[in-house]
Design a protein around this motif. Structure first.
Motif, PDB file in Angstrom:
ATOM      1  N   ALA A  77       0.823  -1.210   0.000  1.00 22.16           N
ATOM      2  CA  ALA A  77       0.000   0.000   0.000  1.00 22.16           C
ATOM      3  C   ALA A  77       0.858   1.261   0.000  1.00 22.16           C
ATOM      4  O   ALA A  77       0.548   2.246  -0.679  1.00 22.16           O
ATOM      5  CB  ALA A  77      -0.947  -0.007   1.199  1.00 22.16           C
ATOM      6  N   LEU A 106      -2.149  -4.308   2.690  1.00 23.14           N
ATOM      7  CA  LEU A 106      -2.278  -3.393   3.815  1.00 23.14           C
ATOM      8  C   LEU A 106      -1.519  -3.990   4.992  1.00 23.14           C
ATOM      9  O   LEU A 106      -1.779  -5.133   5.369  1.00 23.14           O
ATOM     10  CB  LEU A 106      -3.744  -3.198   4.182  1.00 23.14           C
ATOM     11  CG  LEU A 106      -4.663  -2.691   3.058  1.00 23.14           C
ATOM     12  CD1 LEU A 106      -6.114  -2.696   3.522  1.00 23.14           C
ATOM     13  CD2 LEU A 106      -4.260  -1.296   2.636  1.00 23.14           C
ATOM     14  N   PHE A 154      -7.317   3.341  -1.052  1.00 21.58           N
ATOM     15  CA  PHE A 154      -8.597   3.022  -1.674  1.00 21.58           C
ATOM     16  C   PHE A 154      -8.933   3.982  -2.810  1.00 21.58           C
ATOM     17  O   PHE A 154      -9.671   3.637  -3.730  1.00 21.58           O
ATOM     18  CB  PHE A 154      -9.708   3.024  -0.619  1.00 21.58           C
ATOM     19  CG  PHE A 154      -9.561   1.923   0.385  1.00 21.58           C
ATOM     20  CD1 PHE A 154      -9.964   0.638   0.096  1.00 21.58           C
ATOM     21  CD2 PHE A 154      -8.993   2.162   1.622  1.00 21.58           C
ATOM     22  CE1 PHE A 154      -9.818  -0.390   1.007  1.00 21.58           C
ATOM     23  CE2 PHE A 154      -8.834   1.143   2.557  1.00 21.58           C
ATOM     24  CZ  PHE A 154      -9.247  -0.147   2.245  1.00 21.58           C
ATOM     25  N   TRP A 187      -7.560  -7.021  -1.723  1.00 22.75           N
ATOM     26  CA  TRP A 187      -7.066  -6.286  -0.562  1.00 22.75           C
ATOM     27  C   TRP A 187      -6.552  -7.297   0.450  1.00 22.75           C
ATOM     28  O   TRP A 187      -7.315  -8.078   0.995  1.00 22.75           O
ATOM     29  CB  TRP A 187      -8.169  -5.434   0.049  1.00 22.75           C
ATOM     30  CG  TRP A 187      -8.638  -4.335  -0.848  1.00 22.75           C
ATOM     31  CD1 TRP A 187      -9.754  -4.313  -1.630  1.00 22.75           C
ATOM     32  CD2 TRP A 187      -7.980  -3.080  -1.066  1.00 22.75           C
ATOM     33  NE1 TRP A 187      -9.832  -3.126  -2.317  1.00 22.75           N
ATOM     34  CE2 TRP A 187      -8.752  -2.351  -1.996  1.00 22.75           C
ATOM     35  CE3 TRP A 187      -6.798  -2.495  -0.572  1.00 22.75           C
ATOM     36  CZ2 TRP A 187      -8.406  -1.080  -2.440  1.00 22.75           C
ATOM     37  CZ3 TRP A 187      -6.443  -1.233  -1.007  1.00 22.75           C
ATOM     38  CH2 TRP A 187      -7.240  -0.535  -1.929  1.00 22.75           C
ATOM     39  N   ALA A 192     -14.048  -1.962  -0.404  1.00 18.68           N
ATOM     40  CA  ALA A 192     -13.606  -2.858  -1.475  1.00 18.68           C
ATOM     41  C   ALA A 192     -14.592  -2.884  -2.630  1.00 18.68           C
ATOM     42  O   ALA A 192     -14.198  -3.082  -3.784  1.00 18.68           O
ATOM     43  CB  ALA A 192     -13.413  -4.265  -0.924  1.00 18.68           C
ATOM     44  N   SER A 219     -14.098  -7.129  -6.131  1.00 25.18           N
ATOM     45  CA  SER A 219     -12.921  -7.189  -5.280  1.00 25.18           C
ATOM     46  C   SER A 219     -12.969  -8.374  -4.329  1.00 25.18           C
ATOM     47  O   SER A 219     -14.027  -8.949  -4.063  1.00 25.18           O
ATOM     48  CB  SER A 219     -12.778  -5.895  -4.471  1.00 25.18           C
ATOM     49  OG  SER A 219     -12.533  -4.803  -5.322  1.00 25.18           O
ATOM     50  N   VAL A 247     -11.333  -9.584  -0.460  1.00 25.24           N
ATOM     51  CA  VAL A 247     -10.607  -9.259   0.765  1.00 25.24           C
ATOM     52  C   VAL A 247      -9.856 -10.516   1.180  1.00 25.24           C
ATOM     53  O   VAL A 247     -10.465 -11.543   1.505  1.00 25.24           O
ATOM     54  CB  VAL A 247     -11.550  -8.781   1.881  1.00 25.24           C
ATOM     55  CG1 VAL A 247     -10.774  -8.615   3.187  1.00 25.24           C
ATOM     56  CG2 VAL A 247     -12.204  -7.462   1.488  1.00 25.24           C
TER      57      VAL A 247
END
Length: 272
Positions: A41, A62, A77, A87, A117, A124, A126
């Motif tokens: 990130a 992250l 984001f 992510w 997301a 997306s 996670v």
């Protein structure tokens, strides 16, 4: 598990379709599967040129040092708005005791992550990474609670990600349940031989069998470091291709490093 879990997730089809939508649409050249690059990130501002290149997936890592990294205060984001993103975040954000997560104390943060997301209608995932050295049952309870919160946002898929060297037998007790996992994430091991990486204990063959048993697909995460030469890149590409054609693979993500070999990079660029 500590405390009740209220399952408010959308029907499974919406999350599963988010994963299927990662499939490469133009297959006239290059990989037949969805593929991407992992970027920390903090490096996103310096990776702008890379991000505008045509890729199927961008994996954004992250660090999980603070809970506010999972909120709109994180500029990451905004930098990938409109792209299909994985992510990646540790389950034990800010080294939080897993019992706190399992009890629902941080549901709002995980729910906010799912909403971020999915904003702009992007597809997306996670990716929640299991911590090392934690009791498996505690991991399962905390992961389940976090995943349920993330999946409150329709269309967001959840990846259950193990650490390098883990085998299905060792981490089986950390499985949070088929109903809250859409993708099984596996890092490519650093074993010296390709045969060991595929067929050895905890290798790709074991994880492919595990994922099929749970009716889930695999996501392969790997690095282009000093140990990866051109031949190894070719072997990875062959395995990914076969896995995609047999419906084992969801996507892959590669992370170049400062030690990336020039021959490996050249071969990657040629095949991808």
């Amino acid at each position: 598990m500590t405390g009740p879990v209220v399952d408010r997730r959308p029907p499974r089809e919406s999350a599963a379709s988010a994963v299927r939508s990662f499939a490469r649409r133009d297959r006239s050249s290059g990989p037949t599967w969805a593929s991407g690059v992992r970027i920390e990130a903090a490096d996103l501002p310096r990776a702008a040129v890379q991000l505008v290149r045509p890729r199927d997936v961008v994996e954004v890592a992250l660090p999980g040092d603070r809970w506010d990294e999972l909120s709109s205060s994180n500029r990451a984001f905004d930098l990938v708005r409109g792209r299909r993103v994985v992510w990646s975040v540790p389950l034990d954000v800010q080294r939080t005791p897993l019992e706190e997560i399992a009890s629902g104390r941080h549901d709002d943060a995980w729910t906010a992550l799912g909403q971020l997301a999915a904003r702009d209608g992007g597809q997306s995932v996670v990716r929640i990474v299991l911590p090392a050295g934690q009791e498996a049952e505690r991991c399962a309870a905390a992961f389940r609670r976090a995943a349920v919160a993330v999946r409150r946002t329709p269309g967001v898929a959840v990846e259950w990600a193990v650490r390098e060297g883990a085998s299905p037998e060792v981490v089986a007790a950390a499985w949070p349940g088929d109903d809250v996992v859409d993708v099984v994430g596996v890092p490519l091991s650093r074993k010296p031989s390709w045969a060991a990486q595929v067929a050895g204990p905890g290798g790709l063959a074991d994880w492919s069998t595990w994922a099929r048993a749970h009716r889930r697909r695999l996501a392969l995460h790997w690095e282009l470091d000093e140990a990866v030469d051109a031949e190894r890149v070719e072997r990875v590409a062959d395995w990914l291709d076969v896995s995609a054609r047999t419906s084992v693979l969801a996507y892959d993500s590669v992370a170049p490093t400062s030690e990336t070999r020039s021959d490996a990079l050249a071969t990657y660029r040629e095949l991808w």
